[in-house]
Design a protein around this motif. Structure first.
Motif, PDB file in Angstrom:
ATOM      1  N   ASN A  96      -6.384   6.844   9.082  1.00 37.47           N
ATOM      2  CA  ASN A  96      -5.655   7.520   8.005  1.00 37.47           C
ATOM      3  C   ASN A  96      -6.223   8.927   7.863  1.00 37.47           C
ATOM      4  OD1 ASN A  96      -4.357   5.142   7.574  1.00 37.47           O
ATOM      5  ND2 ASN A  96      -5.262   4.688   5.598  1.00 37.47           N
ATOM      6  N   GLN A 121       0.846  -1.185   0.000  1.00 43.56           N
ATOM      7  CA  GLN A 121       0.000   0.000   0.000  1.00 43.56           C
ATOM      8  C   GLN A 121       0.886   1.241   0.000  1.00 43.56           C
ATOM      9  OE1 GLN A 121      -2.420  -0.381   3.535  1.00 43.56           O
ATOM     10  NE2 GLN A 121      -2.667  -2.576   3.198  1.00 43.56           N
ATOM     11  N   HIS A 176       0.026   5.745   0.095  1.00 43.35           N
ATOM     12  CA  HIS A 176      -0.929   6.843  -0.009  1.00 43.35           C
ATOM     13  C   HIS A 176      -0.285   8.104   0.556  1.00 43.35           C
ATOM     14  CE1 HIS A 176      -1.579   6.045   4.296  1.00 43.35           C
ATOM     15  NE2 HIS A 176      -1.776   4.787   3.967  1.00 43.35           N
ATOM     16  N   ASP A 177      -0.831   9.254   0.228  1.00 44.58           N
ATOM     17  CA  ASP A 177      -0.197  10.507   0.627  1.00 44.58           C
ATOM     18  C   ASP A 177      -0.797  11.072   1.909  1.00 44.58           C
ATOM     19  OD1 ASP A 177      -2.597  11.146  -0.470  1.00 44.58           O
ATOM     20  OD2 ASP A 177      -1.867  12.730  -1.783  1.00 44.58           O
ATOM     21  N   HIS A 178      -1.200  10.205   2.822  1.00 43.47           N
ATOM     22  CA  HIS A 178      -1.725  10.633   4.113  1.00 43.47           C
ATOM     23  C   HIS A 178      -0.933   9.971   5.236  1.00 43.47           C
ATOM     24  CE1 HIS A 178      -4.965  11.925   1.508  1.00 43.47           C
ATOM     25  NE2 HIS A 178      -5.445  12.634   2.502  1.00 43.47           N
TER      26      HIS A 178
END
Length: 279
Positions: free
Chosen positions: A79, A23, A25-27
């Motif tokens: 998240n 995985q 993601h930009d968080h």
């Protein structure tokens, strides 16, 4: 409830994670392990999970949880977009609640029994407020999220000795391979090279790597390269696809495009165009 500042809150999720599915993601992510046995691969490091394990991480770092067959696997995930909480707190508090994510980036800590009780009660209350339908509960949820971040700050400000906790020599061999790949993924890595540098039979390494991570060594290397390409696109949207192709270890543009689209559903050019449109 799907507010803009929060991507996902999953409380006491019990679905096992057995496949080798990375995985990114930009968080930011808060991961808390309630019950069972498992591992969390973040970047080039394997973290052993046990009840009371708390992990904070930058989402862009390639990460993959893994449960063990025959054991429960119960965790809570939060998240969130750091921009919201930064804006909500920078003119109110003297301490930055995002400090652990920005200073430590990806970090695991084992909470004490007293800390577990406090944090688990906080997670229960977050879940109740998150599930409610009225706007006041939604505002209280935001406030409690900030309190959870300050709790994490308080815990991580204390001196912590992190346990490696590998259950066997096998996981240590895989950890060594991951660390080597992290340093050399942009080069042409071969099995003979791994065998020579890690002092382990390459066929044995191939077998235990897939057993521990759920994927082959070269699947991991390609996934690591693609994740780095995504980071480079975000950091410098003006950089050409060709430059990023070679910087991340691919030998030609067509192979890079094929692998990128296979995992991201978009060609590198389409992904770069999407990133540029957000600036």
């Amino acid at each position: 409830m799907e507010p803009a500042y929060l991507l996902k809150y999953e409380y006491l999720k019990r679905v096992p994670v057995t496949a080798g599915n990375f995985q990114s993601h930009d968080h930011y992510e808060i991961f808390y392990f309630h019950e069972g046995k498992g591992q969390y691969l973040i970047g080039d490091k394997i973290h052993v999970l046990k009840p009371g394990t708390l992990i904070v991480m930058h989402g862009l770092t390639l990460h993959m949880p893994k449960s063990f067959e025959g054991h429960p696997y119960v965790r809570t995930l939060l998240n969130f977009d750091p921009g919201y909480f930064r804006a909500a707190s920078e003119h109110v508090f003297s301490i930055n609640p995002l400090q652990p994510f920005e200073r430590l980036r990806n970090y695991k800590v084992q909470l004490s029994m007293e800390e577990q009780d406090e944090f688990e009660e906080m997670l229960r209350k977050l879940n109740r407020l998150y599930s409610a339908q009225d706007p006041v509960s939604h505002e209280r949820f935001r406030v409690l999220c900030l309190d959870a971040l300050f709790f994490i700050c308080q815990v991580l400000m204390k001196p912590v000795t992190e346990e490696a906790g590998f259950p066997s020599e096998k996981e240590q061999h895989v950890q060594n391979a991951l660390s080597y790949i992290e340093q050399h993924y942009m080069t042409d890595i071969r099995l003979d090279q791994l065998q020579e540098n890690l002092h382990i039979n390459k066929y044995y390494l191939v077998r235990i790597f897939q057993e521990v991570t759920g994927m082959t060594i070269f699947h991991y290397i390609y996934r690591r390269r693609i994740n780095q390409a995504k980071i480079l696109f975000l950091l410098d949207p003006e950089k050409s696809v060709t430059d990023i192709c070679y910087e991340t270890g691919f030998k030609n543009h067509s192979h890079f495009s094929k692998v990128f689209k296979q995992w991201e559903g978009k060609t590198p050019t389409q992904y770069r165009r999407l990133v540029k449109s957000q600036f």
